[in-house]
Design an enzyme around this catalytic site. Structure first.
Site, PDB file in Angstrom:
ATOM      1  N   GLY B  86       1.157  -1.651  -0.112  1.00  0.00           N
ATOM      2  CA  GLY B  86      -0.405   0.192  -0.192  1.00  0.00           C
ATOM      3  C   GLY B  86       0.810   1.449  -0.475  1.00  0.00           C
ATOM      4  O   GLY B  86       1.981   1.642  -0.771  1.00  0.00           O
ATOM      5  N   LEU B  87       0.689   2.178   0.089  1.00  0.00           N
ATOM      6  CA  LEU B  87       0.794   2.909   0.331  1.00  0.00           C
ATOM      7  C   LEU B  87       1.459   4.006  -0.962  1.00  0.00           C
ATOM      8  O   LEU B  87       2.108   4.548  -1.094  1.00  0.00           O
ATOM      9  CB  LEU B  87       2.134   3.343   1.985  1.00  0.00           C
ATOM     10  CG  LEU B  87       1.926   2.774   2.883  1.00  0.00           C
ATOM     11  CD1 LEU B  87       3.486   2.698   3.626  1.00  0.00           C
ATOM     12  CD2 LEU B  87       1.329   4.679   4.107  1.00  0.00           C
ATOM     13  N   CYS B  88       0.026   3.990  -1.963  1.00  0.00           N
ATOM     14  CA  CYS B  88       0.539   4.187  -2.840  1.00  0.00           C
ATOM     15  C   CYS B  88      -0.531   5.315  -3.587  1.00  0.00           C
ATOM     16  O   CYS B  88      -0.811   5.244  -4.226  1.00  0.00           O
ATOM     17  CB  CYS B  88       1.181   4.078  -3.885  1.00  0.00           C
ATOM     18  SG  CYS B  88      -0.383   1.705  -3.424  1.00  0.00           S
ATOM     19  N   GLY B  89      -0.808   6.287  -2.379  1.00  0.00           N
ATOM     20  CA  GLY B  89      -2.438   6.966  -2.738  1.00  0.00           C
ATOM     21  C   GLY B  89      -3.976   6.311  -3.020  1.00  0.00           C
ATOM     22  O   GLY B  89      -3.949   5.309  -2.171  1.00  0.00           O
ATOM     23  N   PHE B  91      -3.837   4.807  -5.503  1.00  0.00           N
ATOM     24  CA  PHE B  91      -4.013   3.885  -6.678  1.00  0.00           C
ATOM     25  C   PHE B  91      -4.412   2.987  -6.700  1.00  0.00           C
ATOM     26  O   PHE B  91      -4.888   2.203  -8.149  1.00  0.00           O
ATOM     27  CB  PHE B  91      -2.287   3.813  -7.044  1.00  0.00           C
ATOM     28  CG  PHE B  91      -2.074   2.320  -8.053  1.00  0.00           C
ATOM     29  CD1 PHE B  91      -2.287   2.563  -9.718  1.00  0.00           C
ATOM     30  CD2 PHE B  91      -1.664   1.375  -8.040  1.00  0.00           C
ATOM     31  CE1 PHE B  91      -1.582   1.802 -10.194  1.00  0.00           C
ATOM     32  CE2 PHE B  91      -0.910   0.379  -8.553  1.00  0.00           C
ATOM     33  CZ  PHE B  91      -1.127   0.752 -10.289  1.00  0.00           C
TER      34      PHE B  91
END
Lengths: 140, 291
Positions: B86-89, B91
């Site tokens: 995760g930690l990709c907005g 997306f």
């Protein structure tokens, strides 16, 4: 010197060869075939094996695995899943891979597992081609 | 008002967070370069492949190949390609939303839906629906062509066994470093190349010598085509993931900076108020002694 043709070998990891050569020999569906300049348009599948080409009298080889090739307008393009030069081949690894594949093949034949057998055969084929190419590179 | 010490601790905490987000941003930038390079390397192969495919499939009867067979759709499979982390907005959320919509559309028509998830995020999202047929986690970091081939073979086998009559692939398309859009594409049955391209292609293909016959070549090419499609989707997702993470981590770092700025203001105000209070005390004490 006679006319030349453009050789291109493309894999999913990028182009491996893009050169002007005299002759190309490749492992086709119906056995090995050679292509010279001004060959008729031609499309064939490629088996696992050794692709050889001659450039200015010097012969060079690549190990290719399954794909296909297209010849048109003095241009020959190979689309294969992998292509390696003889110098890049790790002989020890190929030898080990051959042993592994032979063992697996024997097991698969015993268990009559067709899927495993096909896979083991392909692996064995790849290993043998690599070894062949590496040895050829040494003797040359 | 928060005590001086609390504010100071908070500033320290936010600073550390911003260090982490900054580092993640830089790591993502480096990985994005690698992913883009991988995509760039694959492009010539894909282009050549599609050209040859177009040459061959034009003027051919689509019914004669099992992988091109158009059946009445009873069961549909959706291949969801997401990232592992995760930690990709937004997306992954965007991809999942699209897959969700697709599932609802199929189910509204009374069709059964199954999922094949590449990447952990999709797998965990659809787990609760109980429709996940197979998952391929932990691939997105280091996948290669043979990974894609294994997945493609699985999809094809499922289609041939008539467990799915139509296969859609949903993934994140890499448009630029700033823009990644979810996209869906029909994977199976394989559609022959469009009519207008056919006219040009047939003229060329007429003169070709085929070895073996065109039909047999197609038999080899169709599975390869599936590999190319799956591999391509995975490449797009991996590049998009890193691009999305890069920009979202950049945003996070900026947000941290803002918070630190505000907290520093609060800290200074509190400190000033403390000093003023102490001064008042001293002045008060001195006045009392005088008197």
């Amino acid at each position: 010197m006679a006319e030349k043709l453009q050789l291109e070998v493309v894999t999913p990891k990028g182009a491996v060869v893009n050169e002007v050569v005299d002759i190309v020999t490749a492992p086709g569906y119906g056995g090995e075939f050679g292509v010279l300049a001004n060959h008729a348009p031609f499309l064939s599948t490629i088996k696992i094996g050794v692709l050889t080409y001659k450039k200015e009298g010097k012969e060079q080889s690549l190990m290719v695995s399954g794909g296909f090739c297209e010849v048109s307008n003095n241009k020959i393009s190979f689309l294969v899943e992998s292509a390696e030069r003889g110098a890049d081949i790790d002989v020890d690894r190929a030898m080990k891979a051959r042993e592994r594949a032979e063992k697996r093949l024997a097991e698969a034949v015993q268990h009559k597992d067709k899927f495993d057998r096909v896979r083991a055969e392909a692996a064995l084929h790849r290993a043998l081609s690599r070894i062949k190419l590496a040895e050829r590179g040494k003797s040359a | 008002m928060a005590s001086l010490k609390e504010v100071k601790m908070k500033i320290g905490g936010v600073k550390k967070t911003s260090q982490i987000t900054k580092a993640m941003n830089m790591v993502a930038a480096a990985k994005l370069r690698g992913a883009q390079q991988k995509m760039e390397n694959f492009r010539p192969y894909a282009e050549k492949f599609n050209a040859a495919m177009g040459n061959l499939s034009s003027g051919m009867d689509s019914g004669s190949f099992p992988l091109m067979e158009v059946r009445e759709v009873k069961c549909a499979e959706i291949v969801v390609v997401t990232s592992d982390r995760g930690l990709c907005g937004s997306f992954n959320a965007n991809i999942l939303k699209m897959a969700d919509k697709l599932m609802k559309k199929y189910e509204a028509d009374g069709k059964k839906v199954s999922f094949l998830c590449i990447g952990k995020k999709g797998a965990s999202y659809f787990k609760k629906t109980g429709k996940v047929r197979k998952t391929y986690p932990d691939l997105m970091g280091t996948f290669q062509m043979f990974n894609a081939r294994a997945i493609a073979q699985d999809i094809a086998a499922n289609f041939l066994a008539a467990d799915a009559d139509e296969v859609q692939i949903v993934y994140g398309k890499f448009q630029s470093v700033a823009v990644q859009k979810p996209a869906s594409q029909l994977l199976l049955p394989v559609k022959p190349v469009a009519a207008d391209e056919q006219a040009a292609a047939t003229q060329v293909s007429a003169a070709y010598i085929y070895e073996p016959s065109t039909e047999e070549i197609m038999e080899v090419l169709l599975p390869l085509y599936m590999n190319v499609m799956v591999y391509h989707a995975m490449l797009e997702v991996s590049a998009s993931e890193h691009a999305a993470r890069m920009s979202s981590m950049d945003n996070a770092t900026n947000a941290c900076k803002d918070i630190i700025h505000n907290l520093t203001l609060i800290y200074n105000k509190a400190r000033q108020a403390g000093i003023t209070g102490e001064l008042m005390d001293i002045v008060g004490g001195a006045e009392a002694l005088k008197g």
